[in-house]
Design a protein around this motif. Structure first.
Motif, short mmCIF file in Angstrom:
data_model
loop_
_atom_site.label_atom_id
_atom_site.label_comp_id
_atom_site.label_asym_id
_atom_site.label_seq_id
_atom_site.Cartn_x
_atom_site.Cartn_y
_atom_site.Cartn_z
N THR A 12 11.53 22.33 -115.50
CA THR A 12 11.17 21.57 -114.41
C THR A 12 12.83 20.81 -113.77
O THR A 12 13.41 20.49 -114.36
CB THR A 12 10.17 20.51 -114.43
N GLY A 13 12.64 20.71 -112.35
CA GLY A 13 13.69 19.91 -111.70
C GLY A 13 15.02 20.96 -111.95
O GLY A 13 16.09 20.58 -112.30
N ASP A 37 10.65 23.30 -109.19
CA ASP A 37 11.14 22.27 -108.26
C ASP A 37 10.34 21.82 -107.18
O ASP A 37 9.77 22.78 -106.46
CB ASP A 37 12.69 22.51 -107.99
N LEU A 38 10.75 20.57 -106.79
CA LEU A 38 9.84 20.12 -105.55
C LEU A 38 10.57 20.79 -104.22
O LEU A 38 9.71 21.22 -103.46
CB LEU A 38 9.89 18.68 -105.27
N ASN A 39 11.94 21.22 -104.35
CA ASN A 39 12.51 21.61 -103.24
C ASN A 39 12.57 23.31 -103.57
O ASN A 39 13.32 23.70 -104.24
CB ASN A 39 14.02 21.20 -103.27
N LEU A 40 11.55 23.92 -102.93
CA LEU A 40 11.36 25.46 -103.22
C LEU A 40 12.61 26.10 -102.60
O LEU A 40 13.17 26.77 -103.42
CB LEU A 40 10.29 25.93 -102.23
N ALA A 41 13.20 25.83 -101.68
CA ALA A 41 14.46 26.29 -101.16
C ALA A 41 15.68 26.48 -102.22
O ALA A 41 16.26 27.43 -102.48
CB ALA A 41 15.09 25.69 -99.73
N VAL A 60 9.30 28.31 -108.34
CA VAL A 60 8.02 27.89 -108.01
C VAL A 60 8.24 26.54 -107.60
O VAL A 60 8.65 25.60 -108.16
CB VAL A 60 7.08 27.99 -109.30
N GLN A 61 7.41 26.16 -106.43
CA GLN A 61 7.43 24.86 -105.94
C GLN A 61 6.28 24.10 -106.87
O GLN A 61 5.31 24.67 -107.19
CB GLN A 61 6.78 24.67 -104.55
N VAL A 62 6.77 22.95 -107.28
CA VAL A 62 5.69 21.83 -107.94
C VAL A 62 6.13 20.49 -107.71
O VAL A 62 7.26 20.16 -107.61
CB VAL A 62 6.00 22.41 -109.24
N ASP A 63 5.01 19.69 -107.70
CA ASP A 63 5.10 18.25 -107.87
C ASP A 63 4.74 17.93 -109.11
O ASP A 63 3.53 18.02 -109.54
CB ASP A 63 4.30 17.64 -106.62
N VAL A 64 5.62 17.55 -109.98
CA VAL A 64 5.17 17.42 -111.45
C VAL A 64 4.28 16.30 -111.70
O VAL A 64 3.61 16.12 -112.71
CB VAL A 64 6.28 17.25 -112.42
N ALA A 65 4.17 15.39 -110.80
CA ALA A 65 3.23 14.21 -110.72
C ALA A 65 1.86 14.37 -110.45
O ALA A 65 1.15 13.60 -110.35
CB ALA A 65 3.96 12.91 -109.90
N ASP A 66 1.79 15.53 -109.73
CA ASP A 66 0.53 15.82 -109.33
C ASP A 66 -0.19 17.02 -110.29
O ASP A 66 0.28 18.10 -110.27
CB ASP A 66 0.61 16.49 -107.80
N GLU A 67 -1.59 16.68 -110.61
CA GLU A 67 -2.25 17.45 -111.46
C GLU A 67 -2.48 18.76 -111.09
O GLU A 67 -2.36 19.62 -111.79
CB GLU A 67 -3.47 16.72 -111.66
N GLY A 117 4.85 13.26 -115.14
CA GLY A 117 5.18 14.52 -115.03
C GLY A 117 5.42 15.14 -116.19
O GLY A 117 5.04 16.51 -116.46
N ALA A 118 6.14 14.73 -117.55
CA ALA A 118 6.29 15.27 -118.65
C ALA A 118 4.76 15.56 -119.11
O ALA A 118 4.68 16.55 -120.08
CB ALA A 118 6.84 14.51 -119.62
N PHE A 119 4.04 14.46 -118.89
CA PHE A 119 2.69 14.72 -119.85
C PHE A 119 1.82 15.88 -119.17
O PHE A 119 1.34 16.50 -119.79
CB PHE A 119 1.97 13.14 -119.48
N LEU A 120 1.91 15.86 -117.91
CA LEU A 120 1.05 16.88 -117.08
C LEU A 120 1.66 18.22 -117.47
O LEU A 120 0.63 19.16 -117.69
CB LEU A 120 0.90 16.64 -115.57
N MET A 121 2.73 18.46 -117.43
CA MET A 121 3.49 19.87 -117.73
C MET A 121 3.15 20.30 -119.27
O MET A 121 2.78 21.19 -119.42
CB MET A 121 4.74 19.70 -117.43
#
Length: 253
Positions: A12-13, A37-41, A60-67, A117-121
């Motif tokens: 992640t990141g 990463d949140l920044n897909l590009a 892969v685009q992801v917001d790690v804080a979003d379930e 984020g660490a918890f959700l992932m």
């Protein structure tokens, strides 16, 4: 897992800085790498470099804080690369400020990305690891976990990551999964460059000032962190779990 099996790793990141260095190192070790990463590009740019070097990788685009975002991202990785057996929780942000100036928005953002984020992932990937009876989770902490002026949010998040790491080591150990943390000190990245700009000093002077306080008299490089992560995720590190490794050029912790 045997030494001939190719693990699927999630970073992640992973689009830049420390995350990109970790992605490159794991790819060089023969892993298939999902750069989240949140920044897909930016993630796609990183993946293009990995693929050009012969690696198997996806962005892969992801917001790690979003379930929901996390669940979707992990499912996509499993579909396109296979069940993830290595997770590096590296995603992070900075919103530094003194306590009396810190907003609740900045507090929640930093705790959300780093700790939630660490918890959700970890929760999302653990079932794949348990099913395989093998897995590696590495969480990124920081020397700031020991306390750092102007970083109440970041320090709290990174200290929380350490407690989270040790707890998961107990919970997942019986299933062949190790959980460790790497805690970098001063690493020369765009994030530390931004800190220098915020303080009104040149990045060169900022690094020189930091190096003078470090035992080995230099600042760290993202590859220094990647080397530590590579050790923890290796097959040979199966008897190492619940540890915090300070990659900081001197004694900490």
């Amino acid at each position: 897992m045997t030494t001939t099996t190719r693990p699927v790793a999630i970073v992640t990141g992973g689009a830049q800085g420390i995350g990109a260095a970790i992605a490159r190192r794991l790819a060089a070790d023969g892993m298939a790498v999902a750069v989240l990463d949140l920044n897909l590009a930016a993630a796609e740019d990183c993946v293009r470099d990995l693929v050009a070097g012969g690696a198997t990788a996806i962005a892969v685009q992801v917001d790690v804080a979003d379930e929901v975002s996390v669940a979707s991202a992990v499912a996509l990785v499993a579909e396109q690369l296979g069940a993830p057996q290595v997770l590096v929780n590296n995603a992070g942000v900075l919103r530094d400020n003194m306590l009396f100036k810190m907003t609740t928005v900045d507090w929640d953002l930093v705790l959300g990305v780093h700790l939630r984020g660490a918890f959700l992932m970890s929760r999302a990937v653990q079932s794949h690891m348990v099913a395989a009876n093998w897995g590696r989770i590495v969480n990124l902490s920081s020397t700031s976990a020991l306390g750092n002026r102007g970083q109440a949010n970041y320090a709290a998040a990174k200290a929380g990551v350490q407690g989270f790491t040790k707890t998961l080591a107990w919970e997942l150990g019986p299933y062949g999964v190790t959980v460790n943390a790497v805690a970098p000190g001063f690493i020369a990245t765009d994030m530390t460059r931004a800190t220098a700009e915020r303080l009104g000093v040149t990045f060169e002077d900022f690094q020189a000032s930091a190096a003078a306080t470090i035992a080995v008299r230099r600042v760290g490089d993202p590859d220094d962190v990647a080397e530590a992560v590579a050790f923890f995720v290796g097959v040979g590190a199966g008897f190492v779990s619940g540890q915090i490794l300070y990659v900081a050029g001197g004694p900490h912790g």
